[in-house]
Design a protein around this motif. Structure first.
Motif, PDB file in Angstrom:
ATOM      1  N   ASN A  63       5.272  48.325 -25.557  1.00  0.00           N
ATOM      2  CA  ASN A  63       4.247  48.509 -26.570  1.00  0.00           C
ATOM      3  C   ASN A  63       3.183  47.442 -26.323  1.00  0.00           C
ATOM      4  OD1 ASN A  63       2.782  49.301 -28.745  1.00  0.00           O
ATOM      5  ND2 ASN A  63       4.137  48.403 -30.265  1.00  0.00           N
ATOM      6  N   VAL A  64       2.070  47.834 -25.764  1.00  0.00           N
ATOM      7  CA  VAL A  64       1.018  46.908 -25.343  1.00  0.00           C
ATOM      8  C   VAL A  64      -0.179  47.031 -26.270  1.00  0.00           C
ATOM      9  CG1 VAL A  64      -0.554  46.325 -23.463  1.00  0.00           C
ATOM     10  CG2 VAL A  64       1.768  47.057 -22.946  1.00  0.00           C
ATOM     11  N   GLU A  65      -0.706  45.892 -26.695  1.00  0.00           N
ATOM     12  CA  GLU A  65      -1.921  45.887 -27.502  1.00  0.00           C
ATOM     13  C   GLU A  65      -3.015  45.159 -26.733  1.00  0.00           C
ATOM     14  OE1 GLU A  65      -3.743  44.038 -31.612  1.00  0.00           O
ATOM     15  OE2 GLU A  65      -1.573  44.219 -31.420  1.00  0.00           O
ATOM     16  N   MET A 107      -2.419  29.834 -17.618  1.00  0.00           N
ATOM     17  CA  MET A 107      -1.117  29.217 -17.872  1.00  0.00           C
ATOM     18  C   MET A 107      -0.723  29.322 -19.345  1.00  0.00           C
ATOM     19  SD  MET A 107       0.104  28.442 -15.005  1.00  0.00           S
ATOM     20  CE  MET A 107       1.577  27.592 -15.586  1.00  0.00           C
ATOM     21  N   GLU A 108      -1.699  29.348 -20.234  1.00  0.00           N
ATOM     22  CA  GLU A 108      -1.474  29.594 -21.654  1.00  0.00           C
ATOM     23  C   GLU A 108      -2.256  30.859 -21.992  1.00  0.00           C
ATOM     24  OE1 GLU A 108      -2.546  26.164 -24.046  1.00  0.00           O
ATOM     25  OE2 GLU A 108      -2.083  24.865 -22.341  1.00  0.00           O
ATOM     26  N   HIS A 109      -1.923  31.490 -23.090  1.00  0.00           N
ATOM     27  CA  HIS A 109      -2.611  32.722 -23.478  1.00  0.00           C
ATOM     28  C   HIS A 109      -2.599  33.713 -22.306  1.00  0.00           C
ATOM     29  CE1 HIS A 109      -4.064  30.600 -27.037  1.00  0.00           C
ATOM     30  NE2 HIS A 109      -4.352  29.601 -26.228  1.00  0.00           N
ATOM     31  N   THR A 110      -1.410  33.900 -21.710  1.00  0.00           N
ATOM     32  CA  THR A 110      -1.278  34.762 -20.534  1.00  0.00           C
ATOM     33  C   THR A 110      -1.734  36.178 -20.855  1.00  0.00           C
ATOM     34  OG1 THR A 110       1.032  35.195 -21.070  1.00  0.00           O
ATOM     35  CG2 THR A 110       0.580  33.377 -19.549  1.00  0.00           C
ATOM     36  N   GLN A 111      -2.356  36.799 -19.865  1.00  0.00           N
ATOM     37  CA  GLN A 111      -2.953  38.116 -20.057  1.00  0.00           C
ATOM     38  C   GLN A 111      -2.246  39.181 -19.235  1.00  0.00           C
ATOM     39  OE1 GLN A 111      -6.957  37.129 -18.663  1.00  0.00           O
ATOM     40  NE2 GLN A 111      -7.717  37.387 -20.746  1.00  0.00           N
ATOM     41  N   GLY A 112      -1.830  40.266 -19.899  1.00  0.00           N
ATOM     42  CA  GLY A 112      -1.527  41.492 -19.189  1.00  0.00           C
ATOM     43  C   GLY A 112      -2.852  42.208 -18.998  1.00  0.00           C
ATOM     44  N   LYS A 113      -2.985  42.947 -17.898  1.00  0.00           N
ATOM     45  CA  LYS A 113      -4.261  43.610 -17.609  1.00  0.00           C
ATOM     46  C   LYS A 113      -4.024  45.036 -17.142  1.00  0.00           C
ATOM     47  CE  LYS A 113      -6.354  39.305 -16.005  1.00  0.00           C
ATOM     48  NZ  LYS A 113      -6.790  38.562 -14.833  1.00  0.00           N
TER      49      LYS A 113
END
Length: 186
Positions: free
Chosen positions: A46-48, A69-75
């Motif tokens: 479940n991706v937002e 390194m922080e606030h990692t992002q899926g793209k």
């Protein structure tokens, strides 16, 4: 009608090629480039998405290899004009594909997209005269935690499709990417 999305694995654990169904006739074509329900069902997550980005680049521009390194992002990335060679590198030390890379050509013609989970490095090389690249992210851009490792590090050995004698066009940040051995990992 069949599935709306075709999902194909890459050589990187949890990274996928996403191919939406394209409906075409003599008038042109139509595709649903993103549907949250279909996407979540297809990849099992479940991706937002919270941010959409759009970049324009000229031929042989290389952007990357970036990650936060922080606030990692899926793209979820795709090309709407031209073509690029899109690359992901697994920097998750506990992953079965740690230190490996995968690349695929994304183009306006093939409609392919790539799902890049959090904690992977990402970059692309523009193959066409120009390219427009779109990507949805699961986290906001956080410049203070951005990292970049060297696009041409021999220990990763990415096979960029650069013609002999052509050097990629890069900004100073990308040209100064860290060697794999000292770049931060997860």
């Amino acid at each position: 009608m069949g599935p709306k999305l075709t999902i194909s694995p890459t050589t990187i654990h949890d990274a996928f090629i996403v191919e939406p169904k394209v409906f075409g006739d003599e008038r042109g074509w139509f595709t649903e480039s993103f549907n949250a329900k279909d996407f979540s069902e297809a990849i099992g997550l479940n991706v937002e998405f919270v941010q959409d980005n759009h970049s324009f680049s000229r031929q042989w521009t290389l952007r990357g290899l970036h990650y936060q390194m922080e606030h990692t992002q899926g793209k979820l990335v795709r090309v709407v004009a031209g073509s690029v060679f899109d690359v992901v590198v697994d920097i998750r030390t506990d992953s079965p594909t740690y230190g490996k890379w995968a690349g695929v050509e994304l183009s306006a013609e093939n409609h392919k997209q790539m799902w890049i989970p959090e904690k992977l490095a990402h970059g692309f090389l523009v193959l066409s005269e120009n390219a427009e690249f779109l990507y949805k992210t699961t986290e906001y851009y956080h410049p203070q935690s951005e990292a970049c490792f060297a696009w041409n590090d021999a220990s990763i050995d990415i096979k960029w499709p650069l013609p002999v004698g052509i050097q990629p066009n890069m900004n100073a940040k990308d040209a100064a990417g860290l060697p794999w051995g000292v770049a931060p990992k997860f």
